[in-house]
Design an enzyme around this catalytic site. Structure first.
Site, mmCIF file in Angstrom:
data_model
loop_
_atom_site.group_PDB
_atom_site.id
_atom_site.type_symbol
_atom_site.label_atom_id
_atom_site.label_comp_id
_atom_site.label_asym_id
_atom_site.label_seq_id
_atom_site.Cartn_x
_atom_site.Cartn_y
_atom_site.Cartn_z
ATOM 1 N NE ARG A 279 -3.018 -0.188 3.108
ATOM 2 C CZ ARG A 279 -4.238 -0.760 3.025
ATOM 3 N NH1 ARG A 279 -5.224 -0.119 2.432
ATOM 4 N NH2 ARG A 279 -4.466 -1.945 3.560
ATOM 5 C CE1 TYR A 319 -10.795 -5.607 3.758
ATOM 6 C CE2 TYR A 319 -10.447 -4.055 1.973
ATOM 7 C CZ TYR A 319 -10.283 -5.305 2.512
ATOM 8 O OH TYR A 319 -9.590 -6.250 1.809
ATOM 9 C CB CYS A 347 -28.536 -5.229 -8.478
ATOM 10 S SG CYS A 347 -28.524 -4.844 -10.224
#
Ligand code: LLP
Length: 422
Positions: A279, A319, A347
């Site tokens: 990350r 999350y 949906c």
């Protein structure tokens, strides 16, 4: 957030290219990455480890596009992979086997064999069962494979429970209290060679203290292992360094402090230090660009229905993750602001990027950017609702290239096989 995404001439740019220009060329939605930002992140992390013999093994799972892997490999990065697919991507990107580490709790036999044949720096072992299998396969190939054992230090990483990995109830690693026993067993196996210790306590850590606590426990273990007669030359400290997902937010942990914690806890053990950031390298270097399809008025709220959805970026629904949303057209003093629910076309009510988010008044046909989407965005995408995976674009300076093309819906449909008995 990366300063490579900023407003110039009233619109959002990625480096020196206007995002609306890219959007016209590529069509929405698409992922957009800044090469300069990726390079800067890598080099600043590298700098924070100055003075330590180190290898940054980029966690391929965060963003596995081969163009990005190649960019990082050219800077000297190694890779942390968790599947044969990621391993092969790293190889195609030009990363030599001796810079690749293989992590993961469920490495299959076929994956183990293929990786051993292709060449690998080390396996990070997660269980005794895996240790036995690796030993057996290594012996059958006449190899002695370098291993670390991933230990579970039972430390709360103080992050989202779904991405916390270092507590005793998590499936990861071998309980640190049992580690010496397993190291002894490993040292008696002829197919493996103990080289170090591995730990990874979770992802998106914004408080660095859990790292310190985990690394202190690792240092204690290393001292015991040395006493037991093992050679410990390598410490893999995992990934997990968090990033800031908000414009005005001071939670981004300091790299200097991270480096300092490593030096203070394990720096004097004389080991090569591996880290596995994902990350931190790519998170803020990427955005997701979408077009507003419709505006819709509910009873007590306004919806912006955009052309990307939970299948493209699942982090908000999985999350409850926060992603900053920026209009591509820059707000100015005359702009009015409205609270919107920003949703996708899928949906499910869970297909919501943001609830009651204050944004400049928007119209259909206008573009929005979901920021900090470079990590765990595109890689976690699916084709739910038979929505094709969206393209990826890489920018550097005033240049941009498509680094993954948009598939045709027809190609997706053609993968299905209807047996002749149906
Ligand atoms: N090493 C290992 C063994 C890992 O399991 C991970 C991430 C990393 C390194 C890289 O961690 P990072 O530096 O990126 O925090 N999908 C979630 C994140 C899952 C992280 C899984 N493991 C999300 O979108 O937040």
């Amino acid at each position: 957030m990366s300063d490579q995404f900023s407003y110039k001439n009233d619109e959002l740019f990625a480096e020196d290219v206007s995002i609306s220009t890219i959007s016209k060329a590529v069509g929405t939605p698409f992922y957009l990455y800044s090469a300069t930002s990726i390079i800067d992140n890598f080099l600043s992390l590298k700098k924070s480890l100055d003075g330590l013999e180190n290898l940054i093994c980029y966690a391929v799972k965060a963003n596995s596009n081969i163009a990005i892997l190649k960019l990082l490999s050219q800077l000297g990065a190694g890779m942390d992979v968790v599947s044969i697919g990621e391993y092969l991507r790293a190889k195609v990107a030009g990363v030599p086997g001796e810079k690749i580490v293989f992590s993961g709790v469920g490495k299959r036999r076929d994956e183990i064999s293929q990786v051993l044949i292709g060449g690998i720096k080390q396996f990070n072992i997660e269980s005794e069962a895996e240790l036995n299998v690796l030993n057996e396969i290594s012996l059958s190939l006449n190899k002695r494979t370098s291993i670390t054992i991933r230990v579970n230090p039972d430390i709360d990483a103080k992050t989202h429970e779904k991405i916390s990995t270092g507590k005793k109830d998590n499936k990861f690693g071998i309980p640190i209290n049992r580690a010496r026993e397993v190291y002894l067993k490993a040292s008696q196996m002829l197919g493996v060679k103990v080289v170090g210790v591995d730990v990874h306590i979770g992802s998106q850590l914004t408080d660095l203290e859990p790292f310190r606590m985990a690394f202190i426990k690792v240092a204690e273990l290393v001292n015991n292992l040395l006493k037991d007669g093992h050679e410990i030359n390598s410490l893999d400290l995992g990934g997990g360094l968090g990033i800031s997902y908000k414009k005005t937010n001071d939670v981004q942990p300091s790299l200097q402090e991270y480096g300092q914690i490593i030096r203070e806890t394990v720096g004097s053990l004389g080991c090569e230090i591996l880290v596995e950031p994902g990350r931190f390298i790519v998170g803020n270097a990427g955005i997701l660009v979408s077009e507003i399809i419709y505006k819709k008025f509910g009873e007590d709220r306004e919806f912006l229905i955009v052309d990307s959805a939970m299948n493209d970026l699942i982090r908000p629904s999985l999350y409850a993750a926060y992603h900053e949303i920026l209009p591509i057209k820059e707000p100015n003093n005359n702009s009015s602001f409205v609270c919107y629910d920003v949703v996708g076309p899928v949906c499910e009510t869970g297909d919501t990027f943001a609830t009651q988010r204050s944004l400049m008044k928007m119209e259909s046909g206008e573009l929005l950017a979901f920021m900090s989407a470079g990590a765990y965005g595109s890689v976690m995408a699916s084709e739910y609702n038979t929505r094709p995976l969206i393209p990826e674009v890489l920018v550097k300076g005033d240049n941009f290239s498509i680094i993954r093309a948009r598939p045709l819906v027809e190609d997706i449909i053609q993968r299905d096989i209807v047996p002749d008995w149906v």
